[in-house]
Structures are given as structure tokens and as C-alpha cells.
Scaffold this motif. Sequence first.
Motif, short mmCIF file in Angstrom:
data_model
loop_
_atom_site.label_atom_id
_atom_site.label_comp_id
_atom_site.label_asym_id
_atom_site.label_seq_id
_atom_site.Cartn_x
_atom_site.Cartn_y
_atom_site.Cartn_z
N GLN A 53 4.07 4.44 0.97
CA GLN A 53 3.25 5.57 0.55
C GLN A 53 2.83 5.42 -0.91
OE1 GLN A 53 5.71 8.94 1.49
NE2 GLN A 53 4.98 9.05 3.59
N GLN A 54 3.72 4.93 -1.77
CA GLN A 54 3.35 4.72 -3.17
C GLN A 54 2.29 3.64 -3.31
OE1 GLN A 54 7.02 3.89 -5.16
NE2 GLN A 54 7.62 6.04 -5.27
N ILE A 55 2.39 2.58 -2.52
CA ILE A 55 1.38 1.52 -2.57
C ILE A 55 0.03 2.06 -2.12
CG2 ILE A 55 0.67 -0.66 -1.49
CD1 ILE A 55 3.65 -1.45 -1.52
N THR A 57 -1.00 5.16 -2.34
CA THR A 57 -1.49 6.04 -3.38
C THR A 57 -2.10 5.22 -4.52
OG1 THR A 57 0.21 7.67 -2.84
CG2 THR A 57 -0.85 7.89 -4.97
N MET A 58 -1.45 4.14 -4.90
CA MET A 58 -1.99 3.28 -5.96
C MET A 58 -3.30 2.64 -5.53
SD MET A 58 1.26 1.47 -7.88
CE MET A 58 1.45 0.26 -6.61
N ARG A 59 -3.38 2.22 -4.27
CA ARG A 59 -4.63 1.62 -3.79
C ARG A 59 -5.77 2.61 -3.81
NH1 ARG A 59 -3.96 -1.43 1.64
NH2 ARG A 59 -5.94 -2.33 1.02
N LYS A 60 -5.48 3.87 -3.46
CA LYS A 60 -6.53 4.89 -3.51
C LYS A 60 -6.96 5.14 -4.94
CE LYS A 60 -5.15 7.39 0.64
NZ LYS A 60 -4.56 8.61 1.17
N THR A 95 -0.06 13.89 -6.14
CA THR A 95 1.18 13.13 -6.10
C THR A 95 2.23 13.93 -5.36
OG1 THR A 95 1.84 14.06 -8.22
CG2 THR A 95 0.69 11.96 -8.27
N ASP A 96 3.07 13.23 -4.65
CA ASP A 96 4.16 13.88 -3.92
C ASP A 96 5.31 14.12 -4.88
OD1 ASP A 96 2.76 13.75 -1.57
OD2 ASP A 96 3.63 11.83 -0.98
#
Length: 115
Positions: A53-55, A57-60, A95-96
Motif C-alpha cells: 500500500q505504501q508503494i 501511494t508513492m507511485r500515485k 495518507t492512512d
Amino acid sequence: MAFFTRLLFTLLGMAFAVLFAAGVLCWLVLYVAFACVRWLVTGQKPQVLMMWQQIQTMRKGMQPGQGTDWSGAPRTSNRSWREDQVHPQRSSIETDVIEDVVVREIHDQRHIPKD
């Protein structure tokens, strides 16, 4: 004779590789089952899922037109390059919030011995 020896070692090597791959796949299946059961029981997401999920979010955040400007084009604002690097503008990325704290109340019941 050398041909048969080479063939035998090749077949043994291939058998070892297949057994190793099957063992790794079995271990992966067991880990995924354990992680899913733990997720259902405790509510903690597996670390692999959280990292995925963090990856994502970074890609978005790194899509064209968002995030840091890597093109080297001249700046139109009055801010310096250093200010942009220290405080990059964030687009509307949600962000979560991850809470990793469990609070439990412990009631200490003391019993006074009777004489």
C-alpha cells in the motif's frame, strides 16, 4: 561412461532444484495462510500488504504533474530551490493513519489476608 555420469548429475541437480522450488512455494502458502488468519483474529494487516500500500501511494504521488519537479524548468514562484526540496508541495494524497498501540486497563485486585 562420462555421458551417463553427466546425465545422472544433471538429473539429480534438476530434482534438487524442483524440490527446493516446491519447498519455497509450500512455505509461502503456509505464511500467507498464517498472515490471513492473524489478520482476521488480531486485525493487524500483514507487513507485506502494508508495504504494498505504501508503494502504491508513492507511485500515485509520483505521477506526471504531481510531486517533485524533476524537469529542471525555471521556477515561476519566488521560493528558492532549497525551500522546494525541504517542503515539497503535496497534492491531495490521503495518507492512512496507522495506530500501532493497544491500550489495556489492568485492575490490580489486592486481597488482604484475614487473620
